[in-house]
Design a protein around this motif. Structure first.
Motif: not given
Length: 177
Positions: A21-29, A156-162, A164-176
């Motif tokens: 709850a104290q972690a203010e995580l963002e999606p990976l850039s 050519a990417p259509e969708t990408a994901f990241a 985390p193996m550790e709590g360093t960012f939020l799981p992230t999706r990118w749509r092209f």
């Protein structure tokens, strides 16, 4: 294709997925995802066999000018799969993150693209390839690659994901688009 894909966080839902709850995580850039795609880490390419079954193989992959580039002997299963059905997935894990790019692969053979791809492989992996007609040649290749020269595929990417193996960012999706 747009310069930057649309980004969204994938919310953690389900038992055992709560974040601190104290972690203010963002999606990976996207810039961080691109950096990870251009690191000399192990990559895997998943393609579709003619019967619809999946095929996965390790290989070198590089990110250049909003595309993933891979090369493969034109007689290998992965090359034959990409020629028949370009749907594919490239994955890697770098700096405590799994990065996944889903897209469509297409064989490229123009000299400018081959030269840029050769330069990218040299910069990322130190792999000395040269343009040889419509292929990349090299003094060596992976023991299971069938040996050079290699066909080059642009994904050519259509969708990408990241993820985390550790709590360093939020799981992230990118749509092209």
């Amino acid at each position: 294709m747009q310069a930057h894909p649309v980004v969204e966080a994938i919310p953690p839902v389900g038992r055992g997925t709560a974040l601190d709850a104290q972690a203010e995580l963002e999606p990976l850039s996207w810039a961080e995802a691109e950096r990870r795609l251009n690191t000399d880490a192990s990559c895997w390419l998943a393609t579709v066999r003619p019967d619809g079954a999946p095929h996965v193989a390790p290989l070198f992959a590089v990110w250049s000018e909003s595309r993933v580039y891979v090369c493969s002997k034109d007689t290998t299963r992965k090359s034959r799969n990409l020629i028949a059905d370009g749907r594919c997935v490239v994955t890697t894990d770098v700096d405590a993150a799994h990065v996944i790019v889903e897209g469509r692969g297409l064989r490229v053979s123009d000299e400018d693209t081959l030269r840029r791809t050769s330069d990218a492989f040299a910069a990322v992996y130190g792999w000395p390839t040269t343009v040889a007609g419509e292929l990349l040649d090299a003094p060596f290749g992976a023991p299971t690659s069938g040996g050079p020269p290699y066909a080059v595929f642009e994904i050519a990417p259509e969708t990408a994901f990241a993820f985390p193996m550790e709590g360093t960012f939020l799981p992230t999706r990118w749509r092209f688009t």
